[in-house]
Design a protein around this motif. Sequence first.
Motif, short mmCIF file in Angstrom:
data_model
loop_
_atom_site.label_atom_id
_atom_site.label_comp_id
_atom_site.label_asym_id
_atom_site.label_seq_id
_atom_site.Cartn_x
_atom_site.Cartn_y
_atom_site.Cartn_z
N LEU A 145 9.16 1.98 1.20
CA LEU A 145 9.08 0.53 1.31
C LEU A 145 7.67 -0.01 1.05
O LEU A 145 7.51 -1.18 0.71
CB LEU A 145 9.52 0.08 2.71
N GLY A 146 6.65 0.83 1.21
CA GLY A 146 5.29 0.33 1.12
C GLY A 146 4.78 -0.09 2.49
O GLY A 146 5.54 -0.17 3.46
N ALA A 147 3.46 -0.38 2.57
CA ALA A 147 2.86 -0.60 3.88
C ALA A 147 1.88 -1.77 3.87
O ALA A 147 1.49 -2.28 2.81
CB ALA A 147 2.13 0.68 4.32
N LYS A 148 1.47 -2.15 5.09
CA LYS A 148 0.49 -3.22 5.27
C LYS A 148 -0.94 -2.68 5.39
O LYS A 148 -1.90 -3.44 5.20
CB LYS A 148 0.82 -4.01 6.54
N TYR A 149 -1.07 -1.39 5.72
CA TYR A 149 -2.42 -0.83 5.94
C TYR A 149 -2.59 0.48 5.16
O TYR A 149 -1.63 1.24 4.99
CB TYR A 149 -2.67 -0.58 7.43
N LEU A 150 -3.81 0.71 4.74
CA LEU A 150 -4.15 1.92 3.99
C LEU A 150 -5.42 2.52 4.56
O LEU A 150 -6.38 1.79 4.88
CB LEU A 150 -4.37 1.57 2.51
N ASN A 151 -5.45 3.83 4.71
CA ASN A 151 -6.68 4.51 5.15
C ASN A 151 -6.69 5.93 4.58
O ASN A 151 -5.78 6.71 4.81
CB ASN A 151 -6.79 4.55 6.68
N GLY B 105 -3.21 7.91 5.04
CA GLY B 105 -1.83 7.47 5.10
C GLY B 105 -1.74 5.98 4.84
O GLY B 105 -2.74 5.28 4.76
N ALA B 106 -0.52 5.50 4.70
CA ALA B 106 -0.22 4.08 4.56
C ALA B 106 0.85 3.74 5.59
O ALA B 106 1.89 4.41 5.66
CB ALA B 106 0.25 3.75 3.15
N SER B 107 0.60 2.72 6.40
CA SER B 107 1.51 2.43 7.51
C SER B 107 1.47 0.94 7.83
O SER B 107 0.65 0.19 7.30
CB SER B 107 1.12 3.26 8.74
N ASN B 108 2.35 0.51 8.73
CA ASN B 108 2.41 -0.90 9.12
C ASN B 108 1.57 -1.20 10.34
O ASN B 108 1.51 -2.35 10.78
CB ASN B 108 3.86 -1.32 9.34
N LYS B 109 0.95 -0.16 10.90
CA LYS B 109 -0.04 -0.32 11.94
C LYS B 109 -1.22 0.57 11.58
O LYS B 109 -1.00 1.67 11.06
CB LYS B 109 0.52 0.07 13.32
N PRO B 110 -2.46 0.15 11.84
CA PRO B 110 -3.61 0.97 11.45
C PRO B 110 -3.55 2.37 12.04
O PRO B 110 -3.31 2.53 13.25
CB PRO B 110 -4.81 0.17 12.01
N SER C 250 3.46 8.78 -2.44
CA SER C 250 4.67 9.12 -1.68
C SER C 250 4.47 8.95 -0.17
O SER C 250 5.41 9.18 0.60
CB SER C 250 5.08 10.56 -1.97
N LEU C 251 3.28 8.54 0.26
CA LEU C 251 2.99 8.39 1.68
C LEU C 251 3.00 6.91 2.03
O LEU C 251 2.07 6.17 1.71
CB LEU C 251 1.64 9.01 2.03
N ALA C 252 4.06 6.47 2.68
CA ALA C 252 4.22 5.08 3.09
C ALA C 252 5.48 5.00 3.96
O ALA C 252 6.31 5.93 3.97
CB ALA C 252 4.35 4.16 1.87
N TYR D 181 0.82 -1.21 0.00
CA TYR D 181 0.00 0.00 0.00
C TYR D 181 0.86 1.27 0.00
O TYR D 181 1.83 1.38 0.77
CB TYR D 181 -0.93 0.01 1.21
N PHE D 182 0.50 2.18 -0.88
CA PHE D 182 1.05 3.53 -0.94
C PHE D 182 -0.14 4.47 -1.13
O PHE D 182 -1.18 4.08 -1.64
CB PHE D 182 2.00 3.70 -2.13
N THR D 183 0.02 5.72 -0.75
CA THR D 183 -1.04 6.69 -1.03
C THR D 183 -0.42 8.07 -1.25
O THR D 183 0.79 8.25 -1.15
CB THR D 183 -2.09 6.72 0.10
N GLY D 184 -1.28 9.03 -1.55
CA GLY D 184 -0.84 10.37 -1.93
C GLY D 184 -1.04 10.59 -3.41
O GLY D 184 -0.84 9.68 -4.22
N GLY D 185 -1.51 11.80 -3.78
CA GLY D 185 -1.69 12.12 -5.19
C GLY D 185 -3.09 12.57 -5.53
O GLY D 185 -3.93 12.81 -4.66
#
Length: 582
Positions: A501-507, A531-536, A485-487, A470-474
């Motif tokens: 690197l990318g992420a496990k969660y997207l919101n 955002g996109a992150s490895n924790k919600p 670019s948000l990850a 998961y990535f986000t932004g744009g």
Amino acid sequence: MFKKLKNAWFLSFLLVLACRQAVAIDVSLEGVDDSDLETNIAAHLSTLSAPADCNLSVDEQITIENKVTEAGRAFGYYNLSIDSIAYNSSEKCSSLKLKLETGPQVKITQLNVIVTGDGKEDEGFKSIINKFPIKKGEPLIHGKYKSAKSRFDSVALNRGFFDSKFIISEIKVDVEQNSAQIRLEYQTGPRYQFGKLKIPEDQRASELIMQVLPFKEGDPYLASKLGEFNQSLGQTEYFQQVVARPLLGEAEQHQIPIEVVAVSRPRDIFNVGVGGATDTGPRVTLGWQRPWVNSDGHSMSANIYVSEPKQTASVKYKIPIEDPLNNYVSAQLGVKSLYDNDTNSDTISLALQRHWTGEDNEWNKIAFVRLEQSRFQQAETPLQTTTLLIPGFTLSRHRSRGGLDVNWGDLQLVTIETASDAVVSDINLARVTFQTKWLRSIGEHRFLMRAEVGALSTNDFDQVPSDLRYFTGGDQSVRGFAYQSLAPRQFDDDGEDGELLGAKYLNVASIEYSYPVSDEWRAAIFTDVGGASNKPLEKLAYSLGVGASWMSPVGPIRFYLASGHGDYGNSVRFHLAMGPSI
């Protein structure tokens, strides 16, 4: 020569005189409190021309009286009288002043509306009776009366009562009592049915036409069903031109034959498209389609997409099962290269898909299995090659109104994907993504709301291909930041955030409001968060901005200026996007 000049002078004089006579007049009314009546009288008198002088002839006075009487009766003023008529000489007779005595408005004291014949118990006619727009005690408005009557013919045509007519249609006005009695009796006659479907013998799509037929011979006629049939035929992509039409003149025993007239599409169809957005830059698409591979309605297509960060190519083969629109199987072979945002990835995939819809034909369902191999490097991690066998399921619905300038619509889409290292795959993986958009208008005020969430679980994140992270932004997510670019990022040698690197969660969530400032432009304000992150919800960015949408000849082009803030830092960006927002 003198005679010609004399004739020219005389014609010019007549032209000037005619122009003077044709000057429209302004109407000033005194003694009228009903704005609808005032508007109607002015409209009736607007066709008059100012006289040569300000003196009214007898004929002109009678004309004015007749027009005022006609305008008054249309709104139930049967005792309207004119006290005085005068032109304003100071305004070159272009202003007419009337002093009126409107009298009481005629009210409806009796109302009797009935339907007879086979349509007496029909739900369409019952609805008209139950919701009849004219009520006892209301003023007699002739326009409203005519509109109410027209509903009967409209329902009759839509529901197959083609022999219907009014056998009683009368209004009795008692001028002295200022009352009106209305009687309507609508005789429906028998209801027609759908008859045989007529398809040309040389039409190779006969079987496929039958598959999208929403009615059968003997069903009660419904214009909406015929419209649905025409829409489905147009969406099959088998025809260049197609129409299904009722042959009312050939009806027998109240069954109407339906004729299908169709022109098949060319054997091969090619198309080229260009576009652009700040996320992807310029892009080009090339397409090829063969609508007919064989007489069973199999079709084949190929597509190429090229932009700076992403290139794809695919070939698809489609086999209809029960319905070529909503019930079919497809096989697709594709390759994809992605070089953007610290991602270098090459993927080859083979997918088998089963498409179908529910009874409402709104929710689309896709069960699929996809075999893919990705060779990728994300950030400065080692080069990886991952093979995955991914069964999954997608449920979606997309509705919209307004054509290119969509003013109402919504989108829901959920996709579930899994993989197991016990069956072909190199890793275990489970992935769920949900997206929703809602566009609603209140008058000229337009609101766009959207949200997207995703979650990924795996036993080895390093081997998860970049395009499954998961990535986000744009433009389509959190504006104010660069595309995806948000990850989470890799730490560089100085301990600072490095490459993505990318992420496990997207919101992601967003709300946008727009309002028209001209016929072709809308102004907008918006806010995004996500955002996109490895924790919600571990890290969030938010943005505020303004925008504009131009309704160009080829569709909407949207411009945004956004200021981004939050856990990912601060950023200001301009965004450009083309196409409907939903």
